[in-house]
Design an enzyme around this catalytic site. Structure first.
Site, short mmCIF file in Angstrom:
data_model
loop_
_atom_site.label_atom_id
_atom_site.label_comp_id
_atom_site.label_asym_id
_atom_site.label_seq_id
_atom_site.Cartn_x
_atom_site.Cartn_y
_atom_site.Cartn_z
N ASP A 227 0.86 -1.18 0.00
CA ASP A 227 0.00 0.00 0.00
C ASP A 227 0.89 1.23 0.00
O ASP A 227 1.74 1.39 0.88
CB ASP A 227 -0.90 -0.03 1.24
N ASP A 233 4.45 11.06 2.84
CA ASP A 233 4.54 11.71 4.15
C ASP A 233 5.72 11.15 4.94
O ASP A 233 6.44 11.89 5.61
CB ASP A 233 3.24 11.50 4.94
#
Length: 288
Positions: A227, A233
């Site tokens: 994923d 981030d």
């Protein structure tokens, strides 16, 4: 590892509501038999947690609503030890939420209600005393500028999502982090920028520029991708932490690419953020 740097994250907090269905609904269509789960999110929260797991001492300045969602949205941050004393609770506002529909083929639809993030104002800020600041554009730009107004330390900006009229933020930044699409969108705003600019290239790694000149490249280690949510981030947090530790720019970029790769090996954003030990182990393996 060197002395843990102090980091202030100015950013957003969301609670992600995720429904997995066989296909995405068309206009007016109801798709049943979906699977639901909720998970903490928001770029500010994601980067704060990632940086904390990498060894930084992190304080998050952000906002949530006075509602039941706030506790769950903050749960992973609290468990990781992120300093939440500067998270404002805003009455009569909802905690930010993202409604995410994911189909079996990986396609998704996302709708965000920014809630408290959109009204996070300079009045909610406290002075920044940490060695570095990391922010994104999921909070109002005037709030970000107000936070940086009297700060003279290292400023990193993950310039996502794309936001117009951020030239003043870029002028204050020591490090700007963009993906390929954001780089193209900000091209005119970045003319003459003399600081560090990191451009991520997905599975191809990343490039680091200084004063417009390429100074480093790095490729991620080979991992089993599960994923990609939150990988950007995690990369931004890692690069900021590494530079704040005083790592050489080439080493810092390699460190960040390794963190970004590890973040793709588990589901979710915050739940997939790797620990420092996991990163150091993979770095050693990659060198052999």
């Amino acid at each position: 590892m060197t002395t843990a740097p102090t980091l202030c994250v100015l950013g957003s907090i969301n609670l992600d509501m995720v429904i997995q269905t066989a296909h995405l609904p068309r206009a007016g269509e109801t798709v049943t038999q979906g699977k639901f789960h909720s998970t903490p999110g928001g770029k500010g929260a994601n980067t704060a947690l990632a940086a904390q797991r990498l060894g930084a001492n992190v304080r998050l300045q952000a906002a949530v609503g006075n509602d039941p969602y706030a506790k769950e949205a903050l749960s992973s941050l609290r468990a990781a030890g992120v300093n939440l004393k500067s998270v404002a609770t805003i009455d009569k506002e909802a905690t930010g939420v993202a409604f995410i529909n994911v189909a079996e083929d990986g396609e998704n639809q996302i709708a965000v209600a920014s809630g408290a993030n959109a009204v996070f104002s300079p009045d909610h800020l406290s002075a920044i005393t940490e060695a570095a600041v990391l922010s994104q554009f999921e909070i109002p730009v005037p709030t970000l500028l107000a936070g940086l107004n009297s700060y003279d330390g290292f400023v990193a900006v993950n310039a996502s999502p794309f936001t117009p009229d951020v030239e003043k933020v870029f002028q204050r930044a020591d490090l700007i982090i963009v993906n390929e699409g954001e780089y193209a969108a900000y091209l005119s705003d970045l003319e003459g920028y003399s600081g560090l600019l990191a451009r991520t290239l997905g599975g191809e790694g990343a490039e680091l520029f200084k004063n417009g000149k390429l100074i480093a490249t790095a490729k991620p280690p080979k991992v089993e991708v599960i994923d990609t949510t939150g990988a950007g981030d995690a990369f931004a947090a890692a690069l900021t932490v590494a530079l704040a530790e005083g790592q050489l720019e080439t080493d810092a970029l390699n460190f960040a690419c390794t963190v970004g790769a590890l973040a793709t090996t588990k589901l979710g954003a915050q739940s997939a953020a790797p620990t420092r030990d996991e990163v150091e182990t993979l770095l050693k393996v990659s060198k052999t």
